[in-house]
Design an enzyme around this catalytic site. Structure first.
Site, short mmCIF file in Angstrom:
data_model
loop_
_atom_site.label_atom_id
_atom_site.label_comp_id
_atom_site.label_asym_id
_atom_site.label_seq_id
_atom_site.Cartn_x
_atom_site.Cartn_y
_atom_site.Cartn_z
N HIS A 54 -37.36 -20.75 -12.14
CA HIS A 54 -38.14 -21.62 -13.02
C HIS A 54 -37.48 -21.68 -14.39
O HIS A 54 -36.63 -20.83 -14.73
CB HIS A 54 -39.57 -21.10 -13.11
CG HIS A 54 -40.35 -21.30 -11.84
ND1 HIS A 54 -41.67 -20.95 -11.71
CD2 HIS A 54 -39.99 -21.85 -10.65
CE1 HIS A 54 -42.10 -21.26 -10.49
NE2 HIS A 54 -41.10 -21.79 -9.82
N GLU A 96 -38.46 -21.05 -17.42
CA GLU A 96 -38.63 -19.91 -18.32
C GLU A 96 -37.62 -18.81 -17.99
O GLU A 96 -37.07 -18.15 -18.89
CB GLU A 96 -40.04 -19.31 -18.17
CG GLU A 96 -41.19 -20.30 -18.37
CD GLU A 96 -41.62 -21.00 -17.08
OE1 GLU A 96 -40.73 -21.43 -16.33
OE2 GLU A 96 -42.82 -21.13 -16.85
N CYS A 114 -43.63 -16.15 -13.52
CA CYS A 114 -42.91 -16.22 -14.79
C CYS A 114 -43.64 -15.44 -15.89
O CYS A 114 -42.99 -14.90 -16.78
CB CYS A 114 -42.74 -17.67 -15.22
SG CYS A 114 -41.55 -18.56 -14.20
N ARG A 159 -34.60 -45.49 -9.19
CA ARG A 159 -34.19 -45.07 -7.84
C ARG A 159 -33.88 -43.58 -7.81
O ARG A 159 -34.28 -42.86 -6.91
CB ARG A 159 -32.95 -45.85 -7.40
CG ARG A 159 -33.24 -47.29 -7.03
CD ARG A 159 -31.98 -47.95 -6.51
NE ARG A 159 -32.18 -49.36 -6.24
CZ ARG A 159 -31.20 -50.22 -6.01
NH1 ARG A 159 -29.93 -49.81 -6.09
NH2 ARG A 159 -31.47 -51.47 -5.75
N THR A 165 -36.29 -58.55 3.22
CA THR A 165 -35.42 -58.35 2.06
C THR A 165 -34.03 -57.92 2.50
O THR A 165 -33.01 -58.39 1.97
CB THR A 165 -36.03 -57.29 1.10
OG1 THR A 165 -37.34 -57.72 0.72
CG2 THR A 165 -35.19 -57.08 -0.13
N LEU A 188 -29.41 -50.24 -1.87
CA LEU A 188 -30.45 -49.34 -2.38
C LEU A 188 -29.90 -47.94 -2.66
O LEU A 188 -30.52 -46.92 -2.36
CB LEU A 188 -31.65 -49.28 -1.42
CG LEU A 188 -32.33 -50.62 -1.11
CD1 LEU A 188 -33.57 -50.39 -0.24
CD2 LEU A 188 -32.70 -51.39 -2.37
N GLU A 234 -39.04 -51.73 -3.26
CA GLU A 234 -38.23 -52.86 -3.67
C GLU A 234 -38.36 -53.87 -2.54
O GLU A 234 -37.56 -53.89 -1.61
CB GLU A 234 -36.75 -52.45 -3.84
CG GLU A 234 -36.53 -51.48 -4.97
CD GLU A 234 -35.08 -51.50 -5.47
OE1 GLU A 234 -34.50 -52.58 -5.65
OE2 GLU A 234 -34.54 -50.41 -5.68
N GLY A 277 -40.51 -57.67 -0.88
CA GLY A 277 -40.95 -59.04 -1.14
C GLY A 277 -42.42 -59.11 -1.48
O GLY A 277 -43.14 -58.11 -1.43
C1 AOF Z 1 -41.26 -24.99 -11.01
N1 AOF Z 1 -40.44 -24.80 -12.07
O1 AOF Z 1 -40.02 -24.16 -14.10
C2 AOF Z 1 -42.21 -23.95 -13.31
C3 AOF Z 1 -43.09 -24.15 -12.20
O2 AOF Z 1 -43.15 -22.14 -5.18
P1 AOF Z 1 -42.44 -22.06 -6.49
O3 AOF Z 1 -42.16 -20.63 -6.86
O4 AOF Z 1 -41.24 -22.94 -6.57
O5 AOF Z 1 -43.47 -22.54 -7.62
C4 AOF Z 1 -43.78 -23.87 -7.80
C5 AOF Z 1 -44.93 -24.02 -8.76
O6 AOF Z 1 -44.79 -23.22 -9.92
C6 AOF Z 1 -45.04 -25.44 -9.28
O7 AOF Z 1 -45.76 -26.28 -8.43
C7 AOF Z 1 -45.73 -25.28 -10.62
O8 AOF Z 1 -47.14 -25.31 -10.42
C8 AOF Z 1 -45.33 -23.88 -11.08
N2 AOF Z 1 -44.40 -23.83 -12.24
N3 AOF Z 1 -42.55 -24.66 -11.09
O9 AOF Z 1 -40.84 -25.46 -10.00
C9 AOF Z 1 -40.84 -24.29 -13.19
N4 AOF Z 1 -42.62 -23.41 -14.47
ZN ZN Z 2 -42.76 -19.94 -12.95
#
Ligand code: AOF
Ligand code: ZN
Length: 336
Positions: free
Chosen positions: A53, A55, A87, A186, A198, A206, A265, A267
């Protein structure tokens, strides 16, 4: 020394988050910055689904400098064991002094971080650049609360609301800058949906031609045969054909593939059907400074006969792209 306001650092964290738009699958985009004595000592973002994540990336970069610092993070830090450890535990262990959070986490599995931080004696401030944070994760937030993808319909039209001339010719209505902008929509989508009509008429590829290597799934809806050398089969993106026209069948297919944002994308007939079923969450219209007279309009058969049957949208943003105007309309207001 000049100390930057909280808005500056949260803006930077949001910029970092957006670097990963279209790459985090069913996870949000998140950015984080650690600031000590007015200087950024660590920064990071959630780069890819399953990866650390935001953090954690910022804490790793800061190392010991995290102690006593302020964390600016665009989403409430998670408190759960998911693909990674909570985190909040790392933030507390690192000795962070205060945490600025733009928005709370709507994911019931992961929320709870704010109270955990407060219990640990960390000062928590919530709401800096909240509108921007909500907007940039709108697709994910929608997906979390509605269990279906966020659907964006993109269309290019003339001043008089036509999408082609009377003989059906439509290349090109919008200008180069608008078409470049379409690439970013996209790239932010995991699927691009179009109809066989289309494909047979325009032979679109695309693809995402912005050097970002993002490869959204291509979905063609309809019964008509598509030649094997059509451009829709070219390049590294997967292409699937769905013969069932019902939006429900398509939604099920997208859900089975974890699509958080899909872009249409297509019609005017297909668009009208999706609007009628209240499945379009966002319309992006590029209006070019031309008149086309008698050609087909944005919709056919929308079944609005009286003003009381109108479909209401919110104007989120309007901006100039070359000589075109891009307007973004949403069904739900993201302003707070
Ligand atoms: C993220 N990235 O930087 C933060 C998130 O299953 P996990 O461990 O990937 O957790 C996903 C969830 O964690 C996500 O749906 C969100 O609610 C929370 N925070 N998730 O992917 C991040 N800070
Ligand atoms: Zn987290």
């Amino acid at each position: 020394m000049k100390l930057e306001p909280a808005e500056h650092w949260m803006g930077h964290a949001l910029d970092l988050a957006m670097l990963a738009l279209g790459r985090t699958g069913t996870n949000p985009v998140v950015g984080a910055v650690l600031v000590l004595d007015g200087v950024a000592v660590g920064e990071g973002h959630h780069e890819v689904l399953g990866g650390p994540h935001a953090e954690i990336n910022a804490l790793r970069q800061a190392g010991d400098a995290a102690r006593g610092s302020s964390l600016f993070v665009t989403l409430e830090p998670c408190a759960h064991y998911g693909r990674t450890a909570p985190c909040v535990d790392s933030i507390i262990d690192a000795g962070v002094k205060e945490v600025f959070i733009s928005v709370r986490d709507p994911n019931p599995v992961a929320t709870g971080g704010i109270s955990r931080l407060e219990e640990a004696g960390i000062l928590v401030h919530i709401g800096e650049l909240r509108e921007r944070a909500l907007w940039e994760n709108r697709a994910w937030r929608h997906w979390i609360s509605n269990s279906r993808p966020y659907l964006v319909w993109k269309v290019a039209a003339s001043i008089d609301g036509r999408i082609a001339a009377a003989d059906g010719s439509s290349q090109w209505i919008s200008g180069e800058q608008s078409r470049q902008d379409v690439q970013s929509i996209r790239g932010a989508s995991q699927a691009i949906i179009t109809g066989t009509g289309t494909v047979l008429r325009d032979d679109p590829e695309l693809s995402v031609r912005d050097g970002s290597n993002r490869t959204p799934l291509r979905v063609v809806v309809g019964n008509r045969h598509i030649p094997a050398d059509a451009k829709i089969f070219a390049g590294p993106q997967e292409t699937i054909i769905i013969k069932d026209h019902s939006p429900q069948a398509l939604i099920e297919e997208l859900n089975s593939r974890d699509v958080v944002q899909a872009m249409l994308e297509c019609g005017p007939r297909m668009a009208a059907r999706w609007i009628a079923d209240e499945l379009i969450d966002e319309i992006v219209v590029y209006t070019a400074p031309i008149l086309l007279g008698g050609g087909p309009s944005l919709f056919s058969d929308l079944e609005v006969t009286s003003i009381s049957d109108k479909r209401q949208f919110h104007l989120h943003d309007m901006r100039r792209f070359g000589s075109d105007v891009r307007a973004i309309y949403t069904t739900k207001s993201w302003e707070v």
